[in-house]
Motif scaffolding. Structure first.
Motif, PDB file in Angstrom:
ATOM      1  N   ARG A   1      -9.093   3.022  -3.524  1.00 41.21           N
ATOM      2  CA  ARG A   1      -7.993   3.902  -3.104  1.00 41.21           C
ATOM      3  C   ARG A   1      -8.034   4.145  -1.601  1.00 41.21           C
ATOM      4  N   ALA A   2      -9.225   4.286  -1.045  1.00 42.47           N
ATOM      5  CA  ALA A   2      -9.359   4.485   0.402  1.00 42.47           C
ATOM      6  C   ALA A   2      -8.884   3.246   1.156  1.00 42.47           C
TER       7      ALA A   2
ATOM      8  N   ILE B   1       3.190  -0.103  -3.715  1.00 40.94           N
ATOM      9  CA  ILE B   1       1.873  -0.670  -3.980  1.00 40.94           C
ATOM     10  C   ILE B   1       1.362   0.016  -5.238  1.00 40.94           C
ATOM     11  N   ALA B   2       1.097  -0.761  -6.271  1.00 41.00           N
ATOM     12  CA  ALA B   2       0.576  -0.206  -7.521  1.00 41.00           C
ATOM     13  C   ALA B   2      -0.766  -0.852  -7.829  1.00 41.00           C
TER      14      ALA B   2
ATOM     15  N   ASP C   1     -13.258  -5.008 -17.339  1.00 37.72           N
ATOM     16  CA  ASP C   1     -13.768  -4.757 -15.992  1.00 37.72           C
ATOM     17  C   ASP C   1     -12.968  -5.502 -14.924  1.00 37.72           C
ATOM     18  N   ARG C   2     -11.658  -5.589 -15.136  1.00 40.11           N
ATOM     19  CA  ARG C   2     -10.751  -6.224 -14.178  1.00 40.11           C
ATOM     20  C   ARG C   2      -9.773  -5.204 -13.660  1.00 40.11           C
ATOM     21  N   TRP C   3      -9.076  -5.535 -12.583  1.00 46.32           N
ATOM     22  CA  TRP C   3      -8.083  -4.634 -12.007  1.00 46.32           C
ATOM     23  C   TRP C   3      -6.999  -5.458 -11.346  1.00 46.32           C
ATOM     24  N   LEU C   4      -5.872  -4.804 -11.080  1.00 51.48           N
ATOM     25  CA  LEU C   4      -4.677  -5.486 -10.578  1.00 51.48           C
ATOM     26  C   LEU C   4      -4.054  -4.663  -9.476  1.00 51.48           C
ATOM     27  N   ILE C   5      -3.627  -5.337  -8.434  1.00 51.72           N
ATOM     28  CA  ILE C   5      -2.812  -4.706  -7.379  1.00 51.72           C
ATOM     29  C   ILE C   5      -1.509  -5.476  -7.317  1.00 51.72           C
TER      30      ILE C   5
ATOM     31  N   ILE D   1       7.114   0.606   8.595  1.00 51.25           N
ATOM     32  CA  ILE D   1       7.970   1.098   7.518  1.00 51.25           C
ATOM     33  C   ILE D   1       8.945   2.150   8.038  1.00 51.25           C
ATOM     34  N   SER D   2       8.448   3.035   8.875  1.00 44.43           N
ATOM     35  CA  SER D   2       9.308   4.074   9.452  1.00 44.43           C
ATOM     36  C   SER D   2      10.403   3.466  10.317  1.00 44.43           C
ATOM     37  N   ASP D   3      10.052   2.433  11.092  1.00 49.83           N
ATOM     38  CA  ASP D   3      11.043   1.758  11.937  1.00 49.83           C
ATOM     39  C   ASP D   3      12.152   1.129  11.114  1.00 49.83           C
ATOM     40  N   ARG D   4      11.824   0.694   9.912  1.00 49.74           N
ATOM     41  CA  ARG D   4      12.811   0.035   9.052  1.00 49.74           C
ATOM     42  C   ARG D   4      13.529   1.016   8.133  1.00 49.74           C
ATOM     43  N   ALA D   5      13.204   2.291   8.230  1.00 47.41           N
ATOM     44  CA  ALA D   5      13.798   3.340   7.385  1.00 47.41           C
ATOM     45  C   ALA D   5      13.569   3.054   5.901  1.00 47.41           C
ATOM     46  N   LEU D   6      12.376   2.575   5.584  1.00 46.95           N
ATOM     47  CA  LEU D   6      11.998   2.325   4.204  1.00 46.95           C
ATOM     48  C   LEU D   6      11.005   3.383   3.754  1.00 46.95           C
ATOM     49  N   GLU D   7      10.800   3.454   2.464  1.00 49.12           N
ATOM     50  CA  GLU D   7       9.802   4.353   1.895  1.00 49.12           C
ATOM     51  C   GLU D   7       8.675   3.495   1.323  1.00 49.12           C
ATOM     52  N   LEU D   8       7.438   3.898   1.586  1.00 52.70           N
ATOM     53  CA  LEU D   8       6.291   3.209   1.007  1.00 52.70           C
ATOM     54  C   LEU D   8       5.706   4.099  -0.070  1.00 52.70           C
ATOM     55  N   ILE D   9       5.715   3.603  -1.293  1.00 49.50           N
ATOM     56  CA  ILE D   9       5.263   4.370  -2.452  1.00 49.50           C
ATOM     57  C   ILE D   9       3.951   3.767  -2.951  1.00 49.50           C
ATOM     58  N   THR D  10       3.002   4.622  -3.301  1.00 47.55           N
ATOM     59  CA  THR D  10       1.776   4.141  -3.927  1.00 47.55           C
ATOM     60  C   THR D  10       1.672   4.733  -5.323  1.00 47.55           C
ATOM     61  N   ASP D  11       1.293   3.899  -6.258  1.00 44.56           N
ATOM     62  CA  ASP D  11       1.059   4.306  -7.642  1.00 44.56           C
ATOM     63  C   ASP D  11      -0.386   3.944  -7.969  1.00 44.56           C
ATOM     64  N   LEU D  12      -1.271   4.920  -7.805  1.00 46.87           N
ATOM     65  CA  LEU D  12      -2.703   4.669  -7.970  1.00 46.87           C
ATOM     66  C   LEU D  12      -3.316   5.479  -9.101  1.00 46.87           C
ATOM     67  N   LYS D  13      -2.468   6.062  -9.941  1.00 44.68           N
ATOM     68  CA  LYS D  13      -2.996   6.956 -10.986  1.00 44.68           C
ATOM     69  C   LYS D  13      -3.885   6.226 -11.997  1.00 44.68           C
ATOM     70  N   GLU D  14      -3.689   4.917 -12.185  1.00 40.79           N
ATOM     71  CA  GLU D  14      -4.524   4.147 -13.113  1.00 40.79           C
ATOM     72  C   GLU D  14      -5.488   3.216 -12.376  1.00 40.79           C
ATOM     73  N   ALA D  15      -5.622   3.417 -11.066  1.00 42.59           N
ATOM     74  CA  ALA D  15      -6.489   2.547 -10.261  1.00 42.59           C
ATOM     75  C   ALA D  15      -7.957   2.897 -10.480  1.00 42.59           C
TER      76      ALA D  15
END
Length: 106
Positions: free
Chosen positions: A30-31, A91-92, A99-103, A44-58
């Protein structure tokens, strides 16, 4: 930009020559993702986009090469921002069985 292209070409050459060195260690995933988000925030700010993170299951910690993972994730987010005209980039991360993980970057 030119330095980035040169570094990418050198990395590809090392990979193709079988000389890319992977140094796995236990990291706080997560760090690392937060560091990528902080790095990409000005673009991202320059492009007026939003960056969302979904890390609740990370997973909290994983064994990986932090430099290489950050390099790959930064590249994926950069590409997503470049080709997203409006809206958001997400980013999710989640834990998988065995014992595997996905981004994912969408």
């Amino acid at each position: 930009r030119l330095l980035h292209l040169i570094n990418d070409a050198l990395e590809l050459s090392r990979y193709e020559a079988g000389k890319m060195q992977i140094i796995p260690e236990v990291i706080d995933l997560r760090a690392l993702i937060d560091a990528v988000v902080d790095l990409m925030q000005p673009i991202i700010s320059d492009r007026a986009l939003e960056l969302i993170t979904d890390l609740k299951e990370a997973p909290k910690e994983v064994i990986t090469d932090p430099f290489r993972l950050q390099q790959v994730l930064t590249n994926l987010v950069s590409n997503a921002v470049r080709y997203t005209e409006s809206g958001s980039v997400t980013i999710a991360c989640r834990t998988l069985p065995g014992d595997r993980w996905l981004i994912s970057v969408t």
